[in-house]
Motif scaffolding. Structure first.
Motif, short mmCIF file in Angstrom:
data_model
loop_
_atom_site.label_atom_id
_atom_site.label_comp_id
_atom_site.label_asym_id
_atom_site.label_seq_id
_atom_site.Cartn_x
_atom_site.Cartn_y
_atom_site.Cartn_z
N LEU A 163 0.83 -1.22 0.00
CA LEU A 163 0.00 0.00 0.00
C LEU A 163 0.86 1.26 0.00
O LEU A 163 0.53 2.25 -0.66
CB LEU A 163 -0.96 -0.02 1.19
CG LEU A 163 -2.04 -1.11 1.14
CD1 LEU A 163 -2.84 -1.12 2.44
CD2 LEU A 163 -2.94 -0.93 -0.06
N GLU A 164 1.97 1.23 0.71
CA GLU A 164 2.89 2.38 0.71
C GLU A 164 3.51 2.57 -0.67
O GLU A 164 3.68 3.69 -1.15
CB GLU A 164 3.99 2.18 1.78
CG GLU A 164 4.91 3.35 1.93
CD GLU A 164 4.23 4.61 2.47
OE1 GLU A 164 4.75 5.72 2.18
OE2 GLU A 164 3.21 4.51 3.16
N TRP A 165 3.85 1.47 -1.33
CA TRP A 165 4.40 1.50 -2.68
C TRP A 165 3.41 2.15 -3.64
O TRP A 165 3.78 2.97 -4.48
CB TRP A 165 4.75 0.08 -3.09
CG TRP A 165 5.31 -0.13 -4.44
CD1 TRP A 165 6.45 0.43 -4.97
CD2 TRP A 165 4.78 -0.98 -5.46
NE1 TRP A 165 6.65 -0.04 -6.24
CE2 TRP A 165 5.64 -0.91 -6.56
CE3 TRP A 165 3.67 -1.81 -5.52
CZ2 TRP A 165 5.43 -1.63 -7.73
CZ3 TRP A 165 3.46 -2.53 -6.67
CH2 TRP A 165 4.33 -2.44 -7.77
N LEU A 166 2.13 1.80 -3.49
CA LEU A 166 1.09 2.42 -4.32
C LEU A 166 0.98 3.92 -4.02
O LEU A 166 0.87 4.74 -4.93
CB LEU A 166 -0.27 1.76 -4.08
CG LEU A 166 -0.40 0.29 -4.47
CD1 LEU A 166 -1.78 -0.23 -4.07
CD2 LEU A 166 -0.15 0.09 -5.94
N LYS A 167 1.03 4.25 -2.75
CA LYS A 167 0.87 5.64 -2.31
C LYS A 167 1.99 6.54 -2.83
O LYS A 167 1.77 7.71 -3.09
CB LYS A 167 0.84 5.66 -0.77
CG LYS A 167 0.62 7.00 -0.16
CD LYS A 167 0.59 6.85 1.36
CE LYS A 167 0.60 8.18 2.06
NZ LYS A 167 0.63 8.00 3.51
N THR A 168 3.18 5.99 -2.97
CA THR A 168 4.33 6.82 -3.36
C THR A 168 4.49 6.98 -4.86
O THR A 168 5.44 7.65 -5.31
CB THR A 168 5.64 6.24 -2.78
OG1 THR A 168 5.83 4.91 -3.26
CG2 THR A 168 5.62 6.26 -1.26
N ALA A 169 3.58 6.41 -5.65
CA ALA A 169 3.64 6.61 -7.10
C ALA A 169 3.49 8.11 -7.39
O ALA A 169 2.59 8.76 -6.88
CB ALA A 169 2.55 5.82 -7.79
N GLN A 170 4.39 8.64 -8.21
CA GLN A 170 4.38 10.08 -8.46
C GLN A 170 3.44 10.51 -9.58
O GLN A 170 3.08 11.68 -9.67
CB GLN A 170 5.80 10.57 -8.74
CG GLN A 170 6.68 10.42 -7.52
CD GLN A 170 8.07 10.97 -7.73
OE1 GLN A 170 8.42 11.43 -8.82
NE2 GLN A 170 8.88 10.94 -6.69
N ARG B 146 0.99 0.02 -11.00
CA ARG B 146 1.25 -0.68 -9.74
C ARG B 146 0.00 -1.37 -9.21
O ARG B 146 0.08 -2.48 -8.68
CB ARG B 146 1.80 0.30 -8.70
CG ARG B 146 3.21 0.77 -9.02
CD ARG B 146 3.71 1.76 -8.00
NE ARG B 146 5.06 2.22 -8.35
CZ ARG B 146 5.78 3.05 -7.61
NH1 ARG B 146 5.30 3.50 -6.45
NH2 ARG B 146 6.98 3.42 -7.99
N ILE B 147 -1.14 -0.74 -9.35
CA ILE B 147 -2.40 -1.35 -8.90
C ILE B 147 -2.68 -2.60 -9.71
O ILE B 147 -3.05 -3.64 -9.15
CB ILE B 147 -3.56 -0.33 -8.99
CG1 ILE B 147 -3.42 0.69 -7.86
CG2 ILE B 147 -4.92 -1.03 -8.96
CD1 ILE B 147 -4.39 1.84 -7.95
N LEU B 148 -2.50 -2.53 -11.02
CA LEU B 148 -2.73 -3.69 -11.86
C LEU B 148 -1.76 -4.82 -11.48
O LEU B 148 -2.16 -5.98 -11.35
CB LEU B 148 -2.58 -3.32 -13.34
CG LEU B 148 -2.85 -4.45 -14.32
CD1 LEU B 148 -4.27 -4.97 -14.18
CD2 LEU B 148 -2.59 -3.98 -15.74
#
Length: 94
Positions: free
Chosen positions: A35-42, A50-52
């Protein structure tokens, strides 16, 4: 306590059979990291990619954004994640 699933991730889970169920079975730290990885997408396209990746891999019981060899989910669908203390006890390290 579960981290809140973003609505765009929730919508994508609905498109991939079992992805939400398997994602929820990942250890809390693994889910939080994803979830943090998704949140940090610029950018929006990066986030969508990333969601896919997250949902497609979760449907295969694989954790997105984890190194190979540490990306597998639980092997048995009926088993529950163990805490580190439970793992140590099981291996005689308590």
């Amino acid at each position: 306590m579960h981290s809140a699933i973003p609505t765009d991730l929730e919508a994508e889970f609905g498109k991939h059979l079992d992805s939400r169920e398997l994602f929820e079975r990942f250890l809390t730290a693994s889910r939080r990291g994803i979830l943090e990885w998704l949140k940090t997408a610029q950018t929006s396209p990066t986030r969508q990619k990333r969601i896919l990746e997250t949902t497609l891999k979760a449907a295969q019981n694989i954790k997105a954004n984890h190194p190979k060899g540490r990306d597998a989910g639980l092997k048995d669908r009926n088993s529950q994640p163990q805490t580190q203390n439970q793992q140590r006890y099981k291996h005689g390290q308590a």
